[in-house]
Enzyme design. Structure first.
Site, short mmCIF file in Angstrom:
data_model
loop_
_atom_site.label_atom_id
_atom_site.label_comp_id
_atom_site.label_asym_id
_atom_site.label_seq_id
_atom_site.Cartn_x
_atom_site.Cartn_y
_atom_site.Cartn_z
N GLU A 170 0.80 -1.25 0.00
CA GLU A 170 0.00 0.00 0.00
C GLU A 170 0.82 1.29 0.00
O GLU A 170 0.58 2.20 0.77
CB GLU A 170 -0.96 0.00 1.20
CG GLU A 170 -1.89 -1.20 1.22
CD GLU A 170 -2.86 -1.22 2.40
OE1 GLU A 170 -2.73 -0.37 3.30
OE2 GLU A 170 -3.74 -2.08 2.41
N ASN A 216 2.16 -5.22 -3.08
CA ASN A 216 0.76 -5.56 -2.78
C ASN A 216 -0.05 -4.28 -2.54
O ASN A 216 0.39 -3.39 -1.82
CB ASN A 216 0.76 -6.42 -1.51
CG ASN A 216 -0.56 -7.09 -1.21
OD1 ASN A 216 -1.15 -7.71 -2.09
ND2 ASN A 216 -1.03 -6.98 0.04
N HIS A 258 -10.13 -6.13 -2.03
CA HIS A 258 -11.16 -5.75 -1.04
C HIS A 258 -12.25 -4.98 -1.78
O HIS A 258 -12.09 -3.81 -2.10
CB HIS A 258 -10.56 -4.86 0.05
CG HIS A 258 -9.58 -5.58 0.93
ND1 HIS A 258 -9.96 -6.62 1.76
CD2 HIS A 258 -8.25 -5.41 1.12
CE1 HIS A 258 -8.90 -7.04 2.43
NE2 HIS A 258 -7.85 -6.34 2.05
N GLU A 289 -6.08 -10.69 -0.88
CA GLU A 289 -6.88 -10.41 0.33
C GLU A 289 -8.36 -10.28 -0.01
O GLU A 289 -9.03 -9.35 0.45
CB GLU A 289 -6.40 -9.10 1.00
CG GLU A 289 -4.92 -9.04 1.26
CD GLU A 289 -4.48 -7.79 2.04
OE1 GLU A 289 -5.34 -7.03 2.51
OE2 GLU A 289 -3.26 -7.60 2.17
N ASP A 291 -12.13 -10.03 -0.22
CA ASP A 291 -13.42 -10.10 0.48
C ASP A 291 -14.35 -9.08 -0.17
O ASP A 291 -13.88 -8.14 -0.82
CB ASP A 291 -13.32 -9.93 2.01
CG ASP A 291 -12.63 -8.67 2.48
OD1 ASP A 291 -12.42 -7.73 1.68
OD2 ASP A 291 -12.31 -8.60 3.69
C1 XIL Z 1 -6.07 -5.94 8.65
C2 XIL Z 1 -6.43 -7.08 9.58
O1 XIL Z 1 -7.35 -7.91 8.94
C3 XIL Z 1 -7.01 -6.55 10.87
O2 XIL Z 1 -7.22 -7.61 11.80
C4 XIL Z 1 -6.05 -5.52 11.47
O3 XIL Z 1 -6.64 -4.96 12.63
C5 XIL Z 1 -5.75 -4.43 10.47
O4 XIL Z 1 -5.23 -5.02 9.29
N1 XIL Z 1 -4.76 -4.47 3.91
C6 XIL Z 1 -3.77 -5.30 4.40
C7 XIL Z 1 -4.01 -6.11 5.61
O5 XIL Z 1 -2.70 -5.41 3.75
O6 XIL Z 1 -2.85 -6.32 6.36
C8 XIL Z 1 -5.09 -5.54 6.48
O7 XIL Z 1 -5.38 -6.46 7.52
C9 XIL Z 1 -6.33 -5.24 5.64
C10 XIL Z 1 -6.02 -4.23 4.57
#
Ligand code: XIL
Length: 397
Positions: A170, A216, A258, A289, A291
């Site tokens: 990020e 990422n 996401h 990741e 969802d």
């Molecule tokens: C999130 C976790 O799921 C949470 O439990 C934590 O409190 C915060 O981080 N992008 C990412 C992940 O790269 O590491 C993040 O994970 C979600 C967004």
């Protein structure tokens, strides 16, 4: 005679399918792909289907189903939190490996690959580090050295055990940030300048020459205007191209995935085109990741099926779009969901105004949702000529 040939072909085909699956087809129990796990079905395409793992849930003796599904349904795991810097080094100089080690051992026992997450990110940093930089007791020069040491120490610890590392996470802003022109954002860019990205990949490569090294990020599922000033995917593409041109050892670009059902969303060919364009740079790709959340309106919370059903349907469709795109592009090596059950999803904690949820593939009681079934049917139905075996790059020198 003709008939005989066809019989031979059929026997060979059945034998091939059986060899690829744990339960061989027999006359009494015909091969049933719907009874296979997502992970097993993924392997038919050379694709790893993975999940982020919540260590508290994994260790909860009162919830054996979490552990059972984490080990049986997926062929890859990612630490949701326990490989982040604040967990690994809460006190300067004292590493706490217990939870991360435990996940790596869990993966080994279950013959799963590990996506290491994450080496360099502006969030979940230890307080001693951010406070030290803020009060000037850690100089810029020392900060760079601290980062080098951290990457070297962590990558070295798990050398040979990590398939893909998220090296930098990020690093790029979004159009809704200030200033709105896309730029390198956050703690590391502010303190070290964007050169920390190339440095980080080089340090990671030196520590483990075999792990695939990934950049990422989120909101890079599809291209937009093509102008890097407002198209984040284009910005990340240009960045990757530049790093490759300089010989920086970046092997992959991870698209977090996401998504939310209230947004514009994508179609399969749009996402396929983006993955293909990144592959053109010689890098692997992955969904890291995934969802797909929805707004928890009063109706949803009251159990109104007219409000719940379209959300579950739209969520499933989005999970499926990313999966189909991944299947269709040979560089797409893995498809990881960010938690598999609504029971432990990060979404309700992070998106609470308005409240959001329903983002994963199993409900809170581990019942598979439409999203799970759609992913499964994508994996079952996909085949040649469009879907071909994966093509993994050799780690870049
Ligand atoms: C999130 C976790 O799921 C949470 O439990 C934590 O409190 C915060 O981080 N992008 C990412 C992940 O790269 O590491 C993040 O994970 C979600 C967004």
């Amino acid at each position: 005679m003709k008939l005989r040939q066809w019989t031979t072909v059929a026997v060979v085909a059945v034998a091939t399918v059986a060899a690829l699956n744990t339960v061989p087809a027999t006359a009494s129990r015909p091969y049933d792909p719907t009874a296979q796990s997502l992970g097993a079905l993924g392997l038919r395409h050379g694709l790893h289907v993975g999940t982020a793992v919540n260590m508290d849930a994994l260790n909860d003796a009162g919830d054996p189903q979490y552990r059972a599904l984490a080990s049986s349904e997926f062929t890859s795991v990612t630490a949701e939190n326990v490989m982040k810097w604040e967990v690994l080094e809460p006190t300067r100089g004292t590493y706490n490996w217990a939870a991360a080690d435990q996940l790596v051992e869990f993966a080994k026992r279950n013959r799963q690959s590990v996506r290491g997450h994450v080496l360099v990110w502006h969030n979940q940093l230890p307080a001693w580090l951010t406070a030290g930089v803020a009060d000037g007791s850690i100089s810029k020069q020392e900060l760079r050295e601290i980062l080098r040491k951290h990457i070297t120490t962590v990558v070295n610890r798990y050398k040979g055990k990590i398939w893909q590392w998220d090296v930098v996470n990020e690093a790029v802003s979004d159009p809704w940030d200030t200033p709105s022109t896309l730029h390198y954002k956050g703690f590391w860019a502010q303190n070290l300048g964007p050169g920390y990205i190339a440095d980080s990949f080089r340090w990671a490569r030196a520590a483990d020459p075999k792990a695939l090294l990934f950049y990422n990020d989120y909101n890079i599922e599809a291209f937009g205007s093509g102008n890097p000033a407002d198209d984040k995917t284009q910005f990340v593409y240009d960045m990757t191209k530049g790093l490759r041109a300089q010989g920086v050892p970046i092997d992959g670009v991870g698209s977090q995935g996401h998504l939310g059902t209230q947004y514009g969303n994508f179609d399969t060919l749009q996402v396929t085109a983006a993955l293909k364009k990144f592959s053109g740079l010689g890098v692997a790709t992955a969904f890291t990741e995934v969802d797909v959340r929805s707004q928890m309106t009063a109706g949803v919370q009251a159990g109104n099926s007219e409000e719940i059903n379209p959300r579950l349907q739209a969520s499933a469709a989005n999970f499926s779009v990313l999966m189909k795109a991944c299947l269709a592009v040979r560089s797409c090596l893995s498809y990881t969901v960010w938690g598999f059950s609504d029971r432990y999803s990060w979404v309700p904690d992070w998106f609470d105004d308005p409240p959001e949820g329903l983002a994963t593939i199993y409900d809170e009681n581990y019942q598979p949702k439409r999203a799970y079934q759609e992913l499964k049917s994508d994996l079952i139905l996909a085949g040649p000529p469009y879907v071909l075996p994966r093509s993994t790059p050799r780690p870049r020198r």
